[in-house]
Design a protein around this motif. Structure first.
Motif, PDB file in Angstrom:
ATOM      1  N   VAL A 272       0.838  -1.205   0.000  1.00 34.27           N
ATOM      2  CA  VAL A 272       0.000   0.000   0.000  1.00 34.27           C
ATOM      3  C   VAL A 272       0.868   1.248   0.000  1.00 34.27           C
ATOM      4  O   VAL A 272       0.610   2.213  -0.731  1.00 34.27           O
ATOM      5  N   ALA A 273       1.928   1.229   0.824  1.00 36.08           N
ATOM      6  CA  ALA A 273       2.775   2.418   0.930  1.00 36.08           C
ATOM      7  C   ALA A 273       3.462   2.746  -0.388  1.00 36.08           C
ATOM      8  O   ALA A 273       3.770   3.908  -0.674  1.00 36.08           O
ATOM      9  N   ALA A 274       3.708   1.729  -1.212  1.00 33.43           N
ATOM     10  CA  ALA A 274       4.404   1.946  -2.482  1.00 33.43           C
ATOM     11  C   ALA A 274       3.471   2.424  -3.590  1.00 33.43           C
ATOM     12  O   ALA A 274       3.912   2.650  -4.718  1.00 33.43           O
ATOM     13  N   THR A 275       2.198   2.580  -3.288  1.00 36.17           N
ATOM     14  CA  THR A 275       1.226   2.980  -4.310  1.00 36.17           C
ATOM     15  C   THR A 275       1.520   4.391  -4.812  1.00 36.17           C
ATOM     16  O   THR A 275       1.722   5.318  -4.028  1.00 36.17           O
ATOM     17  N   VAL A 276       1.546   4.542  -6.115  1.00 33.39           N
ATOM     18  CA  VAL A 276       1.726   5.859  -6.738  1.00 33.39           C
ATOM     19  C   VAL A 276       0.349   6.480  -6.934  1.00 33.39           C
ATOM     20  O   VAL A 276      -0.492   5.938  -7.656  1.00 33.39           O
ATOM     21  N   LEU A 277       0.121   7.612  -6.285  1.00 33.48           N
ATOM     22  CA  LEU A 277      -1.185   8.264  -6.372  1.00 33.48           C
ATOM     23  C   LEU A 277      -1.292   9.099  -7.640  1.00 33.48           C
ATOM     24  O   LEU A 277      -0.326   9.759  -8.043  1.00 33.48           O
ATOM     25  N   PRO A 278      -2.451   9.089  -8.279  1.00 32.46           N
ATOM     26  CA  PRO A 278      -2.669   9.996  -9.410  1.00 32.46           C
ATOM     27  C   PRO A 278      -2.835  11.428  -8.895  1.00 32.46           C
ATOM     28  O   PRO A 278      -3.040  11.638  -7.691  1.00 32.46           O
ATOM     29  N   PRO A 279      -2.753  12.422  -9.748  1.00 36.77           N
ATOM     30  CA  PRO A 279      -2.976  13.802  -9.288  1.00 36.77           C
ATOM     31  C   PRO A 279      -4.384  13.946  -8.695  1.00 36.77           C
ATOM     32  O   PRO A 279      -5.363  13.479  -9.271  1.00 36.77           O
ATOM     33  N   VAL A 280      -4.444  14.561  -7.530  1.00 37.52           N
ATOM     34  CA  VAL A 280      -5.754  14.773  -6.897  1.00 37.52           C
ATOM     35  C   VAL A 280      -6.222  16.215  -7.056  1.00 37.52           C
ATOM     36  O   VAL A 280      -7.366  16.538  -6.744  1.00 37.52           O
ATOM     37  N   LEU A 281      -5.355  17.089  -7.537  1.00 39.87           N
ATOM     38  CA  LEU A 281      -5.731  18.485  -7.760  1.00 39.87           C
ATOM     39  C   LEU A 281      -6.044  18.672  -9.235  1.00 39.87           C
ATOM     40  O   LEU A 281      -5.203  19.077 -10.037  1.00 39.87           O
ATOM     41  N   ALA A 282      -7.260  18.340  -9.621  1.00 36.27           N
ATOM     42  CA  ALA A 282      -7.666  18.444 -11.018  1.00 36.27           C
ATOM     43  C   ALA A 282      -7.992  19.889 -11.371  1.00 36.27           C
ATOM     44  O   ALA A 282      -8.301  20.714 -10.503  1.00 36.27           O
ATOM     45  N   GLU A 283      -7.911  20.188 -12.657  1.00 40.36           N
ATOM     46  CA  GLU A 283      -8.291  21.517 -13.129  1.00 40.36           C
ATOM     47  C   GLU A 283      -9.778  21.735 -12.881  1.00 40.36           C
ATOM     48  O   GLU A 283     -10.602  20.861 -13.153  1.00 40.36           O
ATOM     49  N   THR A 284     -10.104  22.884 -12.353  1.00 41.82           N
ATOM     50  CA  THR A 284     -11.503  23.233 -12.127  1.00 41.82           C
ATOM     51  C   THR A 284     -11.850  24.500 -12.892  1.00 41.82           C
ATOM     52  O   THR A 284     -10.972  25.269 -13.287  1.00 41.82           O
ATOM     53  N   SER A 285     -13.128  24.710 -13.111  1.00 39.25           N
ATOM     54  CA  SER A 285     -13.592  25.851 -13.880  1.00 39.25           C
ATOM     55  C   SER A 285     -13.192  27.159 -13.211  1.00 39.25           C
ATOM     56  O   SER A 285     -13.328  27.312 -11.995  1.00 39.25           O
TER      57      SER A 285
END
Length: 678
Positions: free
Chosen positions: A27-40
């Protein structure tokens, strides 16, 4: 296959849980996707209400949101319906997965899912599928990693930012604005239930395309909420009778030109907070559309309303509407277009003349044929009225008297006063000529509103601000307080347009050469507004007069702004309110005064203090040279000393701040200086 996938997933998860050390590392080695997506990008009014939004790069509406902006009932419904143990599990609910596998084996089909809200967020962040075992494993791993790095509130926020709601609506704010026309802060139980149901099948349950499916899905959510005691029986029954939206709503497009301007000024900002009042902006945009209706193609209109105490722009309408782009050039922001101001500069000319002791409202001035070199001004109607009071000349908007005053002032002084007001007047040639007093230069509607705001503020320039929180420049003197009040008093006594209320505004209209621009500017004790009508391409509008087409719009704008006017201020203590016969001799009749500002030719000069001087104390001695005695000394437009032959005149300034000292000699020549003391 789906049953086998679920079974394999639960075995893998149980096995991983047993091998704790390896599981933690996995679990610790999991690469997270970007969580700060572009918003309007959002443009908001003074109270944080949406004026205009812009889609993200892929054409989707996706607005940023926090849980504090969402009705708690929706959050409670979502958790109860989708993931009742959300606040207890660590991203994967082994109990729910085990139950789902058992039900699938018993019934021969998938009866319930084991996906948690955190797993759904993982799927939304990576846009991964839901059926393949590899996708499920990836979602489970990512959900476990998200739970270790984010709080539950942050995970819910990600869900409400990314959840699909049909079409190009993504996130709960886009959904509530698109379907209900309001923010998600306050929702009905029926609305909240629909928002819970939609992300499960966003296209199949779109209420604007599949009303019956949307209704059935919403009612299933209501039934479960009733069973879980999230809502009571009476609330659930009432909610079932509420219809679902039949169509998508348009997103607001208010203050469109100002919104685009904000974006250009700060292209990397996600939110632009303006000083605009959304409700007033909407009313004035509707007024603008009405103002040009039935008046032929290509006629446009612009309005600006501001609080002249603070300088805050409350509404800015750049055209008759973006929808009229083809016929009325609606994309052109006419609040910033350079146009001839016509007669709207006349109040400033008179105020400067009052300040410099050249005239008083009751001074008689000659309205008869005159020529200044090759320039021979004419009144608009081609008539001459002989001697009239300055007050009457301004109210009738006569051209010849104001040109006489401009010649005495010097056109350069008029241009300097315009720049002190914050305007940026544009000249096509070199040095300004006398025609500038009649509109022979370029000004914008914003410039003129700023100028009239200065008159409303006792002659102190008030920089207009349309961006909330922007710092205003210190007020600079354009005219003295007495002169500004005298002009406002004269303008307030002009008859209003037919049907408009009396005693509402101090206002002035204007019409540029060839009927290309129709103007109306006005103010009361609190607000200032300006109206322009014309064609953006500059072609004439036959028969268009400011008093006939712009003034009614100005008065209606003020009525839409507030139910009653706010009174203009009382006259300053130094105001000289006398009849013509009671005035000092030099102020009874205006006489042409060529070159009174030149030195070295025997003309009157003020040796001290120089214009713009900063004085240390209250006492100052005005020193004169040349000129024909006796002299009249005026302080802020009011006579202080009359009939004196002395050339050194002691003066005690009344208070801290700016004061204007003016001297008029027997021949009618005048000089003036603005001084300041701390």
């Amino acid at each position: 296959m789906r049953r086998l996938g679920l079974f394999a997933l639960v075995l893998l998860l149980w096995g991983a849980a047993a091998a704790r050390d390896g599981f933690d590392g996995w679990v610790a080695a999991t690469v997270l996707p970007p969580v700060l997506a572009e918003t309007s990008v959002e443009v908001r009014d003074r109270d944080g209400r949406l004026l205009r939004g812009y889609t993200v790069e892929d054409g989707r509406w996706r607005f940023s949101v926090t849980l504090d902006q969402i009705d708690p009932l929706l959050v409670e419904m979502l958790v109860a319906y989708e993931d009742r143990r959300f606040h207890a599990h660590a991203g994967v609910d082994l109990i729910a997965v085990t139950r789902a596998v058992a039900q699938a084996l018993r019934h021969g089909r998938v009866v319930s899912g084991g996906s948690t809200l955190t797993m759904q967020v993982a799927r939304l962040l990576e846009d991964s599928g839901t059926g393949a075992l590899s996708g499920k494993l990836r979602q489970a791993r990512l959900a476990l990693a998200l739970e270790r790095r984010l709080t539950k509130r942050e995970i819910l926020t990600l869900y409400f930012t990314h959840a699909p709601y049909g079409g190009n609506l993504e996130g709960v704010r886009a959904a509530t604005l698109g379907y209900f026309g309001n923010e998600p802060r306050r929702l009905t139980p029926a609305e909240a239930a629909l928002l819970v149901a939609l992300p499960q099948s966003p296209e199949g349950r779109r209420p604007d395309k599949h009303r019956e499916r949307a209704l059935a899905a919403r009612d299933r959510v209501l039934a479960r909420m009733q069973r879980f005691a999230v809502i009571d029986d009476e609330t659930a029954q009432a909610a079932r009778h509420e219809p679902v939206p039949a169509a998508r709503r348009d997103f607001p497009v208010l203050a469109a030109h100002l919104a685009d301007r904000a974006g250009r000024a700060a292209p990397f900002a996600a939110v632009h907070d303006l000083t605009v009042d959304r409700a007033l902006q909407a009313r004035l945009e509707a007024l603008a559309a009405r103002a040009v209706r039935g008046r032929g193609a290509h006629l446009s209109v612009a309005l600006v309303v501001a609080d002249h105490h603070t300088g805050a722009v409350l509404a800015s309408v750049g055209s008759a509407g973006l929808g009229a782009a083809e016929t009325r050039d609606g994309f052109v922001d006419m609040t910033r277009a350079l146009r001839s101001p016509g007669s709207t500069l006349k109040p400033l000319v008179y105020a400067l003349a009052f300040d410099r002791g050249l005239a008083h409202p009751q001074t008689l001035i000659d309205d008869s044929p005159v020529r200044f070199g090759a320039y021979a001004p004419q009144n608009f109607d081609g008539r001459f009225r002989g001697e009239v009071t300055v007050e009457r000349a301004l109210q009738m908007s006569l051209n010849i008297p104001v040109v006489r005053l401009t010649q005495a002032l010097g056109p350069a002084h008029l241009m300097a006063a315009l720049r002190r007001s914050g305007a940026a007047p544009a000249l096509q040639g070199g040095a300004p000529g006398l025609a500038v007093a009649l509109g022979g230069l370029g000004m914008t509607l914003e410039d003129l509103v700023q100028l009239y705001a200065a008159l409303a503020q006792g002659g102190a320039a008030r920089e207009l601000q349309w961006r909330k929180g922007a710092g205003a420049a210190p007020a600079a003197p354009v005219t003295g307080a007495v002169a500004a009040w005298q002009v406002g008093h004269i303008l307030s006594r002009i008859a209003p347009p037919p049907g408009a209320p009396r005693d509402w505004l101090a206002y002035k209209t204007g019409t540029s050469y060839g009927h290309r621009d129709a103007w109306a500017l006005g103010y009361d004790g609190r607000h200032v507004a300006g109206v322009w009508l014309g064609r953006p391409d500059g072609t004439p509008v036959p028969g268009a007069f400011g008093g006939e087409i712009a003034a009614p719009v100005l008065f209606e704008a003020f009525q839409l702004l507030k139910p009653a006017p706010e009174a203009l201020p009382p006259p300053p203590p130094a105001t000289l309110m006398l009849r013509n016969a009671e005035l000092p001799q030099p102020l009874r009749h205006f006489r042409a005064r060529d070159g009174q500002y030149r030195s070295g030719d025997g003309r009157l000069e003020m040796v001290f203090p120089p214009d713009g001087a900063q004085l240390a104390g209250r006492e100052v001695t005005v020193k004169l040279r040349h000129g024909t005695p006796p002299f009249t000394l005026l302080l802020d437009g009011a006579p202080l000393v009359t009939g004196t032959r002395e050339r050194a005149l002691p003066v005690e300034l009344p208070s801290a701040g700016f004061s204007r000292l003016s001297v008029v000699d027997e021949a009618g020549a005048s000089v003036a200086a603005m001084v300041w003391r701390p």
